[in-house]
Design a protein around this motif. Structure first.
Motif, mmCIF file in Angstrom:
data_model
loop_
_atom_site.group_PDB
_atom_site.id
_atom_site.type_symbol
_atom_site.label_atom_id
_atom_site.label_comp_id
_atom_site.label_asym_id
_atom_site.label_seq_id
_atom_site.Cartn_x
_atom_site.Cartn_y
_atom_site.Cartn_z
ATOM 1 N N THR A 179 0.654 -1.211 -0.021
ATOM 2 C CA THR A 179 -0.050 0.073 -0.021
ATOM 3 C C THR A 179 0.845 1.293 0.111
ATOM 4 O O THR A 179 0.292 2.296 0.085
ATOM 5 C CB THR A 179 -0.907 0.170 1.340
ATOM 6 N N GLY A 180 2.094 1.078 0.024
ATOM 7 C CA GLY A 180 3.070 2.114 0.146
ATOM 8 C C GLY A 180 4.026 2.206 -1.125
ATOM 9 O O GLY A 180 3.875 1.689 -1.908
ATOM 10 N N VAL A 181 4.720 3.339 -1.278
ATOM 11 C CA VAL A 181 5.835 3.267 -2.167
ATOM 12 C C VAL A 181 7.292 3.651 -1.537
ATOM 13 O O VAL A 181 7.450 4.580 -1.117
ATOM 14 C CB VAL A 181 5.571 4.525 -3.087
ATOM 15 N N SER A 182 8.127 2.455 -1.447
ATOM 16 C CA SER A 182 9.140 2.546 -0.970
ATOM 17 C C SER A 182 10.331 2.855 -1.749
ATOM 18 O O SER A 182 10.459 2.567 -2.857
ATOM 19 C CB SER A 182 9.400 1.236 -0.257
ATOM 20 N N PRO A 183 11.370 3.729 -1.246
ATOM 21 C CA PRO A 183 12.456 3.978 -1.883
ATOM 22 C C PRO A 183 13.524 2.894 -1.918
ATOM 23 O O PRO A 183 14.713 3.313 -2.452
ATOM 24 C CB PRO A 183 12.906 5.410 -1.416
ATOM 25 N N MET A 184 13.537 1.799 -1.347
ATOM 26 C CA MET A 184 14.565 0.863 -0.930
ATOM 27 C C MET A 184 15.087 0.303 -2.132
ATOM 28 O O MET A 184 16.339 0.319 -2.341
ATOM 29 C CB MET A 184 13.927 -0.494 -0.418
ATOM 30 N N MET A 185 14.395 -0.078 -3.193
ATOM 31 C CA MET A 185 14.981 -0.604 -4.420
ATOM 32 C C MET A 185 15.779 0.458 -5.062
ATOM 33 O O MET A 185 16.974 0.183 -5.645
ATOM 34 C CB MET A 185 14.125 -1.267 -5.354
ATOM 35 N N ALA A 186 15.432 1.420 -5.112
ATOM 36 C CA ALA A 186 15.770 2.445 -6.029
ATOM 37 C C ALA A 186 17.086 2.837 -5.236
ATOM 38 O O ALA A 186 18.267 3.335 -5.866
ATOM 39 C CB ALA A 186 15.099 3.784 -6.032
ATOM 40 N N VAL A 187 17.267 2.940 -3.868
ATOM 41 C CA VAL A 187 18.468 3.453 -3.057
ATOM 42 C C VAL A 187 19.540 2.180 -3.326
ATOM 43 O O VAL A 187 20.684 2.280 -3.692
ATOM 44 C CB VAL A 187 18.079 3.307 -1.672
ATOM 45 N N SER A 188 19.238 0.876 -3.266
ATOM 46 C CA SER A 188 19.840 -0.166 -3.606
ATOM 47 C C SER A 188 20.591 -0.130 -4.958
ATOM 48 O O SER A 188 21.743 -0.578 -4.910
ATOM 49 C CB SER A 188 19.264 -1.746 -3.310
ATOM 50 N N ARG A 189 20.012 0.198 -5.729
ATOM 51 C CA ARG A 189 20.326 0.418 -7.398
ATOM 52 C C ARG A 189 21.333 1.403 -7.564
ATOM 53 O O ARG A 189 22.278 1.599 -8.173
ATOM 54 C CB ARG A 189 19.439 0.298 -8.330
ATOM 55 N N LEU A 190 20.854 2.859 -6.768
ATOM 56 C CA LEU A 190 21.570 4.065 -7.217
ATOM 57 C C LEU A 190 23.170 3.931 -6.399
ATOM 58 O O LEU A 190 23.982 4.462 -7.084
ATOM 59 C CB LEU A 190 20.875 5.057 -6.452
ATOM 60 N N MET A 191 23.305 3.433 -5.446
ATOM 61 C CA MET A 191 24.481 3.343 -4.715
ATOM 62 C C MET A 191 25.670 3.032 -5.475
ATOM 63 O O MET A 191 26.660 3.439 -5.848
ATOM 64 C CB MET A 191 24.577 2.722 -3.287
#
Length: 387
Positions: free
Chosen positions: A205-217
Motif C-alpha cells: 500500500t506504500g511506495v518504498s525507496p528501498m530498491m531505488a536506493v539499492s540500485r543507485l549506490m
C-alpha cells in the motif's frame, strides 16, 4: 638589517608556539570562528598594521601592511576553522571543546601568518602591499567564496595570492610544489527520494525507496572513471544513506543519499553532475518516486599559476628548502582555488613528517617546527617581490 633578513628570535618562536597551542585548545568549527578571529586581532595588535578588516566573508580577518608606494598587492592566506572531530591526545594543549579539534593544522597555518606579521612590523615592504588573510570556513568550501563576495574585498583584491597546507606523509619541512592543478574540484551531492509510507504488514500500500536506493549506490560509484593523472578523472564516493525511521512497524516513504563528486578539472565536474542527476531521475521514475538534488560544500579545482609558482620556487631555493612535485596533484579539495579566478595564485604543501598522523585523524597535531619554516618561505617571497 639585511634586506633578506627575517630570522626569528627565541622569544618569537616561544610566543608563537604558545599562541598556536592556545588556538589548538580552543577550536571553533566553520562558521563559528568568533573567538578565534578576536584572538588574531588581539595577538597582532602590537604589530601595527595599516589596516584591519574584520568579519570578512563571515568571521574572516584581513591585516594589511602597506608600503604607501606603488606596487602589487600580495595576499597570503591561512584558515581559522577547526573540525567536528573528538581529539584523542594526551598533549597538555589538547582541545578543551568536546567533539571539536584542530585536526587539519589550521591553527599552525594561522601562526605562520602571525609570524609574518611580526617581521612585517619590523620592516614594511618597500613597495606595494601585503595582505594577511585569516579566512573562515575553509572546511565547508564557503569561506573563500564569502570573502570574495564581501563588498570590501575589492579594497584588498590581490595581484598574487599564496597559501600553504601542511602535508603528513612528507618529510618534515620538505615542500611539494608544481604549476597547474594541485587540488581537485569536488562537491557534496544530496539526493532525496520521496514515496509513501505504509504499515510494515501491508507494504504493497506504500511506495518504498528501498530498491531505488539499492540500485543507485552502485550505479553512482560506477560513474567513477579514468586515471587520476588524466583530465577525464571522475570519482563518486557514497558517504551517507538514511531511509525511513528506526522502527519495525513502518515501511519507509523517504530516503536520502549523500555522496561526493570529485574531478581534476572544473569542466569535467559539469559532465559528472549531469550523469549523476540522470541516474537519480531514472531510478526515481522507475520506482514511482519523487526526487530532488542539491549541492553542498562546493570546491573549485585549485590551479597553481605558473608565474606565482616561480616566485614560490625562488623563495624555496633562496631559503634552502628542499622541494619536488611528487604526489601532486592531490585528490583532496581546497577552497583556495577561488582566489585564482582573480589573481595569480599558488599553494605549496609543507611536509609534516613521514610518520605524522594524517589530516583529520583524531590524533593529529600541527608540528610547531613548521611555524618558522612556513613564515620564512612566505617572507622571502614578499621581500623578493616587493623589496
Amino acid at each position: 638589517m639585511d634586506l633578506m633578513q627575517h630570522d626569528f628570535t627565541n622569544a618569537d618562536i616561544a610566543e608563537l608556539t604558545a599562541w598556536r597551542r592556545k588556538l589548538h585548545e580552543n577550536p571553533e568549527i566553520s562558521g563559528e570562528e568568533v573567538r578565534t578571529a578576536r584572538e588574531v586581532v588581539a595577538f597582532l595588535a602590537d604589530t601595527g598594521p595599516d589596516r584591519v578588516l574584520t568579519e570578512m566573508g563571515g568571521h574572516g580577518v584581513a591585516v594589511v601592511f602597506d608600503s604607501g608606494a606603488a606596487g602589487p598587492t600580495l595576499l597570503f592566506r591561512s584558515e581559522l576553522d577547526a573540525l567536528p572531530i573528538e581529539e584523542i591526545s594526551d598533549a597538555p594543549h589538547r582541545s578543551r571543546v568536546p567533539g571539536k579539534s584542530h585536526m587539519c593544522g589550521h591553527d599552525g597555518h594561522t601562526a605562520i601568518l602571525a609570524a609574518m606579521a611580526r617581521q612585517l612590523a619590523r620592516r614594511r615592504p618597500a613597495s606595494g602591499r601585503v595582505v594577511l588573510l585569516f579566512q573562515p570556513a575553509e572546511e565547508t568550501g564557503e569561506g573563500a567564496a564569502g570573502v570574495i563576495a564581501d563588498p570590501r574585498f575589492p579594497e584588498i583584491a590581490p595581484d598574487y595570492a599564496f597559501s600553504l597546507h601542511n602535508l603528513p606523509g612528507t618529510p618534515l619541512g620538505h615542500v611539494r610544489l608544481k604549476p597547474g592543478v594541485v587540488n581537485c574540484a569536488s562537491r557534496g551531492m544530496r539526493i532525496v527520494l520521496s514515496g509513501r509510507t505504509a504499515h510494515s504488514s501491508m507494504p504493497e500500500t506504500g511506495v518504498s525507496p528501498m530498491m531505488a536506493v539499492s540500485r543507485l549506490m552502485p550505479a553512482l560509484t560506477a560513474l567513477s572513471a579514468g586515471h587520476f593523472s588524466r583530465d577525464d578523472f571522475a570519482l563518486v564516493t557514497v558517504c551517507h544513506v538514511a531511509m525511513g525511521e528506526p522502527v519495525y512497524g513502518i515501511q519507509p516513504g523517504q530516503a536520502e543519499i549523500r555522496c561526493t563528486l570529485r574531478t581534476r578539472l572544473d569542466e569535467r565536474m559539469a559532465d559528472l553532475m549531469a550523469a549523476a542527476e540522470a541516474l537519480v531521475r531514472q531510478e526515481a521514475e522507475a520506482g514511482g518516486l519523487g526526487n530532488a538534488v542539491d549541492y553542498h560544500e562546493v570546491f573549485l579545482a585549485s590551479l597553481n599559476d605558473p608565474d606565482a609558482t616561480v616566485h614560490l620556487t625562488a623563495a624555496l631555493d633562496a631559503e634552502g628548502v628542499s622541494h619536488d612535485e611528487a604526489e601532486l596533484p592531490m585528490r583532496a579539495s581546497e577552497d583556495f582555488g577561488r582566489f585564482g579566478k582573480g589573481a595569480k595564485s599558488a599553494m605549496l604543501f609543507l611536509g609534516s613528517g613521514e610518520k605524522h598522523p594524517q589530516l583529520h585523524n583524531p590524533d593529529y597535531d600541527f608540528p610547531d617546527d613548521l611555524i618558522p619554516i612556513g613564515a620564512r618561505i612566505f617572507l622571502r617571497t614578499a621581500r623578493t617581490m616587493l623589496g
